[in-house]
Motif scaffolding. Structure first.
Motif, short mmCIF file in Angstrom:
data_model
loop_
_atom_site.label_atom_id
_atom_site.label_comp_id
_atom_site.label_asym_id
_atom_site.label_seq_id
_atom_site.Cartn_x
_atom_site.Cartn_y
_atom_site.Cartn_z
N UNK A 48 0.81 -1.22 0.00
CA UNK A 48 0.00 0.00 0.00
C UNK A 48 0.84 1.26 0.00
N UNK A 49 1.97 1.21 0.68
CA UNK A 49 2.80 2.41 0.80
C UNK A 49 4.24 1.99 1.10
N UNK A 50 5.17 2.83 0.72
CA UNK A 50 6.59 2.61 0.97
C UNK A 50 7.11 3.79 1.78
N UNK A 51 7.69 3.50 2.93
CA UNK A 51 8.16 4.56 3.82
C UNK A 51 9.46 5.17 3.31
N UNK A 52 9.53 6.51 3.30
CA UNK A 52 10.77 7.16 2.87
C UNK A 52 11.94 6.73 3.76
N UNK A 53 13.10 6.58 3.17
CA UNK A 53 14.34 6.23 3.88
C UNK A 53 14.35 4.80 4.41
N UNK A 54 13.33 4.01 4.11
CA UNK A 54 13.30 2.63 4.57
C UNK A 54 14.07 1.70 3.65
N UNK A 55 14.26 0.47 4.11
CA UNK A 55 14.98 -0.51 3.31
C UNK A 55 14.25 -0.83 2.03
N UNK A 56 12.92 -0.88 2.06
CA UNK A 56 12.14 -1.17 0.88
C UNK A 56 12.30 -0.11 -0.19
N UNK A 57 12.29 1.17 0.25
CA UNK A 57 12.47 2.27 -0.69
C UNK A 57 13.84 2.22 -1.33
N UNK A 58 14.87 1.94 -0.52
CA UNK A 58 16.23 1.86 -1.06
C UNK A 58 16.39 0.72 -2.05
N UNK A 59 15.60 -0.35 -1.86
CA UNK A 59 15.70 -1.51 -2.76
C UNK A 59 14.84 -1.35 -4.01
N UNK A 60 14.07 -0.27 -4.06
CA UNK A 60 13.27 -0.02 -5.25
C UNK A 60 11.87 -0.57 -5.22
N UNK A 61 11.37 -1.00 -4.06
CA UNK A 61 10.00 -1.48 -3.96
C UNK A 61 9.04 -0.31 -4.14
N UNK A 62 7.95 -0.54 -4.86
CA UNK A 62 7.00 0.53 -5.15
C UNK A 62 5.61 0.17 -4.63
#
Length: 511
Positions: free
Chosen positions: A338-352
């Protein structure tokens, strides 16, 4: 004569070497982890029967029972026992059959499992939370006081320590190997009885029952207005609570909390935590925390005194046919981001947003516990491989987990002195009152009570869902945050809540 002297001298040297070696090992062992200490104890004591190959539990019961202890807790006279009783987890989830005002004890009891000969004991957080004194009754009937090493409400685990040596222990097993239909034993002190062993089978795994983290599920004002308009419950983001219980039909009752769930081999596979019942006693559904999750949490307690938890940094919802239809997608299994938190591991890995998590480290996931338990065993800085579906194509993404501060998760700040009550003590959930509801009662502010937990304060005052609360300690409240902010502003420790309902205005106060 010389020969005798040589024999005596050799014996002296041998004895000194043995004592020295023992002392060196003793010092070295003090630095070992809980799992390493267990390895030293059990590496030369292999299993003698198959976990599912015997229906005679005499050997397993005899091996485990001496290392399951009775925990008795006492609370201050000011009455913090309502959130520390091991009865709470039973009654909050399932009702309970006792009178409302008798549910808040001044003393309570539960169970614990000895993990090391030097006195490390695992139990439930709700057994020892807010306890002024923790007393452990050992199998030889000795009573020893325990201190808390660490506890975590998000997993309902706690590690306590007693000053004792040469204690019997339970060997930690591998909960990943537990199979549905496998025989298990529940060992503990139910209903204040002495050591009790019950048998059953594993009914299910990765079970989520919604008993933990209820306060994290307060609806926002926008979600509540959407609910009033459409009648559809809001999609909830994943909270910090980790529920991936082993479900069993072995008889578990109040007092079993913190006790052992073991396989037929006598290996610890779970920590008994809750039951499903309309009466407060066993009706055939018990829930235990998997020991593989507990291992990581307990080691963190031992090293740091608290849990160092890693996060992927995404919110998600479980997919099924209905959810897929609403989202207009074809996938009916996996976890929809539903959402990707800024500065999180998921965001850094490119999860959308819109990605679908299908596997974690190669293992297929169907629901929240599948992901949460796996991540719950890991620490900030650890890497996890997620298989995600994007535009119908599967791809692997390596995610480096990050801690609370890295992804901006809200942190709990404890006041130096508590001057009022807490949200947990109220035992209620709130949502902003609609303009129509406030107009109906002529109120300028207000929150609606959307849920009441059995055994807590609102329940004891017979406050029902749907009532409108207008102010707390004289401060207007319009959402759950206002309620939380107003609670500590009480004078002389007395909290005053005002509201309005079909029978007119009401005000009640409590210490």
């Amino acid at each position: 004569m010389k020969k005798i002297a040589l024999i005596v001298f050799a014996a002296f040297i041998g004895g000194a070497a043995a004592i020295g070696g023992y002392k060196m090992l003793e010092h070295k062992n003090s630095d070992l982890t809980l799992a390493e200490k267990q390895h030293v104890l059990f590496t030369s004591n292999p299993a003698s029967i198959s976990s599912t190959g015997s229906v005679d539990f005499v050997q397993a019961a005899a091996a485990v029972s001496p290392a399951v202890v009775h925990i008795k807790t006492t609370f201050t006279s000011s009455g913090s026992g309502d959130s520390g009783s091991p009865m709470d987890m039973m009654e909050e989830f399932f009702g309970g059959g006792r009178s409302k005002r008798s549910r808040i004890p001044r003393a309570a009891s539960g169970s614990g499992v000895i993990l090391t000969p030097d006195g490390y004991i695992v139990t439930n957080n709700h057994v020892v939370e807010n306890a002024e004194k923790i007393q452990v009754i050992l199998s030889d009937r000795r009573k020893v006081e325990a201190r808390v090493i660490g506890r975590d409400a998000n997993t309902d685990l706690a590690l306590i320590k007693v000053d004792a040596t040469d204690l019997p222990v339970v060997k930690m097993g591998n909960s990943d190997n537990v199979q549905v239909g496998e025989w298990v034993l529940a060992v503990g002190f139910p209903l204040d009885l002495q050591t009790t062993v019950t048998a059953g089978i594993v009914s299910a795994k990765s079970r989520q029952i919604g008993i933990l983290g209820r306060e994290q599920q307060q609806p926002t004002e926008e979600e509540y207005e959407e609910y009033q308009r459409t009648g559809k419950a809001p999609v909830r983001a994943a909270n910090s609570a980790i529920e991936s219980y082993i479900q069993t039909d072995a008889a578990i009752n109040p007092g079993n909390s913190g006790g052992a769930l073991v396989n037929a081999n006598g290996e610890l596979v779970g920590i008994n935590s809750a039951i499903a019942s309309q009466t407060g006693t066993n009706e055939g559904y018990g829930f235990a925390i998997p020991v593989n999750l507990a291992k990581k949490i307990l080691e963190d307690f031992k090293k740091y005194g608290s849990v160092k938890r890693g996060y992927v940094g995404v919110t998600f919802q479980e997919l099924n046919a209905d959810v897929a239809e609403d989202l207009k997608i074809d996938d009916i299994s996996g976890l929809y981001v539903n959402d990707v938190m800024p500065n999180g591991g998921g965001a850094a890995a490119g999860i959308r947003k819109g990605d679908i998590i299908k596997k974690v480290d190669g293992k297929e996931v169907f629901n929240s516990p599948d992901l949460q338990e796996k991540i719950g065993r890991m620490s900030p800085g650890d890497k996890v491989m997620l298989s995600i579906s994007r535009d119908g194509k599967l791809q692997n993404v390596s995610v480096t987990l990050k801690g609370d501060a890295s992804i901006g998760r809200p942190k709990t700040i404890l006041a130096s002195k508590t001057t009022g009550t807490t949200m947990g003590k109220l035992g209620a959930s709130f949502a902003p009152a609609s303009a129509a509801a406030k107009a109906k009662y002529g109120a300028k502010s207000g929150v609606v009570v959307t849920g009441v937990e059995p055994g807590k304060l609102f329940d004891s005052f017979d406050i029902d869902k749907g009532l409108l609360i207008t102010s707390i300690n004289g401060k207007p409240v319009n959402n759950a945050k206002d309620v939380e902010a107003a609670l500590p502003t009480s004078k002389n420790g007395k909290t005053t809540i005002s509201g309005v309902g079909p029978n007119g205005n009401y005000t009640f106060s409590f210490n």
